[in-house]
Design an enzyme around this catalytic site. Structure first.
Site, PDB file in Angstrom:
ATOM      1  N   CYS A 118       0.818  -1.224   0.000  1.00 27.77           N
ATOM      2  CA  CYS A 118       0.000   0.000   0.000  1.00 27.77           C
ATOM      3  C   CYS A 118       0.849   1.271   0.000  1.00 27.77           C
ATOM      4  O   CYS A 118       0.343   2.356  -0.283  1.00 27.77           O
ATOM      5  CB  CYS A 118      -0.954   0.011   1.188  1.00 27.77           C
ATOM      6  SG  CYS A 118      -2.044  -1.414   1.221  1.00 27.77           S
ATOM      7  N   HIS A 259      -3.053   7.261   2.548  1.00 31.52           N
ATOM      8  CA  HIS A 259      -3.508   5.974   2.018  1.00 31.52           C
ATOM      9  C   HIS A 259      -4.872   5.678   2.626  1.00 31.52           C
ATOM     10  O   HIS A 259      -5.067   5.767   3.836  1.00 31.52           O
ATOM     11  CB  HIS A 259      -2.492   4.892   2.376  1.00 31.52           C
ATOM     12  CG  HIS A 259      -3.018   3.502   2.172  1.00 31.52           C
ATOM     13  ND1 HIS A 259      -3.676   3.132   1.011  1.00 31.52           N
ATOM     14  CD2 HIS A 259      -3.022   2.415   2.982  1.00 31.52           C
ATOM     15  CE1 HIS A 259      -4.041   1.867   1.129  1.00 31.52           C
ATOM     16  NE2 HIS A 259      -3.669   1.412   2.311  1.00 31.52           N
ATOM     17  N   ASN A 289     -10.156   0.049   0.318  1.00 33.88           N
ATOM     18  CA  ASN A 289      -8.701   0.126   0.282  1.00 33.88           C
ATOM     19  C   ASN A 289      -8.205  -0.453  -1.047  1.00 33.88           C
ATOM     20  O   ASN A 289      -8.324  -1.653  -1.290  1.00 33.88           O
ATOM     21  CB  ASN A 289      -8.143  -0.675   1.479  1.00 33.88           C
ATOM     22  CG  ASN A 289      -6.630  -0.680   1.541  1.00 33.88           C
ATOM     23  OD1 ASN A 289      -5.962  -0.333   0.572  1.00 33.88           O
ATOM     24  ND2 ASN A 289      -6.093  -1.092   2.676  1.00 33.88           N
TER      25      ASN A 289
END
Ligand code: UT7
Length: 337
Positions: A118, A259, A289
Site C-alpha cells: 500500500c 492511504h 482500500n
C-alpha cells in the site's frame, strides 16, 4: 537538493475504476457481516471489482491514457515508467512491461515495478523523482494499479470487506523553478513485522500447490488490529518527520492525502497531528482500500473537485504490508496557469 538539480512535479493525474460496484449489502449475503458493521468500523460503503479480464496493466493503462490527455502529451513523450503494485498481472515479467506494450510507449525507456504494497505509490514517486532530478528524463509515468479482489479470501469477513480494485497514474515533469513539486520525502520499512499482512504461498519459497491453494495460503492474511496500531503510529510519525525535514508546520499544509485504509485510521492520524478532518479528503466510502492505487485515486479526486490549487502544500502519506511506510510533501505546481 543541489542548485543544479531540477524540481520534479506532478503535471497531470488520471484514474480508472472498474465499473462493477460491490456494495456492503451484497457482501452481507456472502459472509456474516452487515452494512452497519463495515461502515462503522471502516467507513466503506462499496468498492469496485475488476472484471475477469481487467488486470492491473489494463486499469493502469487507462489511468495513464487519461493523464496523458490531460497533460497534452502522447505516449512517445514518456521517458520512464514505474508501476507500484502488490497484485501484478503475473509473477513476471513486470506489470510495467505489460503496460508499456498496451500504451505503446517507446522501447528505449526503463519500465519496472516497485513492490511496497500500500506504500507503493509513495515509494514509486520517490524513485521516479530521484531519477528525474538530474534531467535525464523529461516525463515519467508513476502508476499505482491493483486487483486486490484476486488475492482476497472472499470467505474471510475480517479482510474481504476492506479491499477494492482500481488504478491511478501521475505524470512527473521537471522544472528549474525552485520550491515547487516534491519538496521532501521519507521512506521506511520493518520486515520483522512481515507476517502482520502477507500472502504465504505462490512465490518461489512456497510455490502454489493444490494443497496450498486448498488451504488458502495464496490469499491475503492480515492481523487487522496490529496493522491498525502500526498504521496510526507510522503515518503520524512520517508526517511529522517529513514536515520537520522541510521546515513546514502542519498548519501550512492545505491537504493531507493519506492511504485510504480505514476512516478510523485517518481520524486517528488527523487527531495526532491536530489537523481537522476537513483537510483529509477521503474516498474510502466508494472505493475501500485499493492499496497502491488509493493515493493517486484520492489525489485526483481532490484535484478534480478543485480542492487542490496551484501553490498548495500537499502531504501524501502511506503505510502497508512489509511493513512499509512513506510520506512526500509537495507544493502543487500547474505551470500552464
Ligand atoms: O493497507 C493496509 C491494510 N490494512 C488495514 O488498514 C487494516 C487495519 N485494521 C482495520 O482496519 C481494523 O482492525 C478492521 C477493520 C480490520 C477491524 O476492525 P476492529 O475494530 O479492529 O475489529 P476487531 O478485529 O477487533 O473485531 C471486532 C469484532 C470481532 O468479534 P468479537 O471477537 O468481538 O466477537 C470480529 O470477529 O468484529 C468481528 N468482525 C466482524 N463482524 C462483522 C470482524 N470482521 C467483521 C465483519 N463483520 N466484516
Amino acid at each position: 537538493m543541489s542548485s543544479a538539480e531540477l524540481s520534479v512535479f506532478i503535471q497531470a493525474l488520471g484514474v480508472h475504476a472498474p465499473a462493477r460496484k460491490l456494495t456492503n449489502e451484497e457482501l452481507s449475503s456472502m459472509v456474516d457481516t452487515s452494512d452497519e458493521w463495515i461502515k462503522t468500523r471502516s467507513g466503506i460503503s462499496e468498492r469496485r471489482i475488476a472484471a475477469a479480464d481487467e488486470n492491473p496493466s489494463d486499469m493502469g493503462a487507462k489511468a495513464a491514457a487519461q493523464a496523458l490527455t490531460r497533460a497534452g502529451l502522447t505516449p512517445a513523450d514518456i521517458d520512464l515508467l514505474i508501476v507500484a503494485t502488490m497484485t501484478p498481472d503475473v509473477p513476471f515479467p513486470s506489470t510495467a512491461c505489460l503496460l508499456q506494450a498496451k500504451l505503446g510507449l517507446r522501447r528505449d525507456i526503463p519500465c519496472f515495478d516497485v513492490s511496497a504494497a500500500c506504500s507503493g505509490f509513495v515509494y514509486a514517486l520517490q524513485v521516479g523523482t530521484d531519477m528525474m532530478r538530474s534531467g535525464a528524463y523529461r516525463h515519467a509515468l508513476v502508476i499505482g494499479a491493483e486487483k486486490l479482489s484476486s488475492v482476497v479470501d472472499w470467505s474471510d469477513r475480517t479482510t474481504c470487506v476492506l479491499f477494492g480494485d482500481g488504478a491511478g497514474a501521475a505524470i512527473l515533469a521537471t522544472t528549474s523553478a525552485k520550491n515547487v513539486g516534491v519538496l521532501g520525502n521519507l521512506l521506511g520499512a520493518d520486515g520483522n513485522n512481515a507476517e502482520l499482512l502477507h500472502c504465504a504461498a505462490g512465490g518461489s519459497a512456497t510455490p502454489a500447490t493444490p494443497e496450498s491453494i486448498k488451504a488458502g495460503k495464496h490469499l491475503l492474511r492480515m492481523n487487522g488490529k496490529e496493522v491498525f496500531r502500526h498504521a496510526v503510529r507510522v503515518m503520524s510519525e512520517s508526517c511529522e518527520r517529513v514536515l520537520a525535514k522541510c521546515g513546514v508546520k502542519s498548519e501550512q499544509v492545505a491537504w493531507f492525502i493519506p492511504h485510504q485504509a480505514n476512516i478510523r485510521i485517518l481520524e486517528a492520524v488527523a487527531s495526532q497531528l491536530n489537523v481537522s478532518m476537513d483537510r483529509f479528503p477521503s474516498n474510502l466510502d466508494r472505493y475501500g482500500n485499493t492499496s497502491a492505487a488509493s493515493i493517486p485515486l484520492a489525489l485526483e479526486e481532490a484535484w478534480r473537485a478543485g480542492k487542490i490549487k496551484h501553490g498548495d502544500l500537499v502531504l501524501i502519506v502511506a503505510f502497508g504490508a512489509g511493513l512499509t511506510w512513506g510520506a512526500t510533501l509537495l507544493r502543487w505546481h500547474e505551470p500552464t496557469r
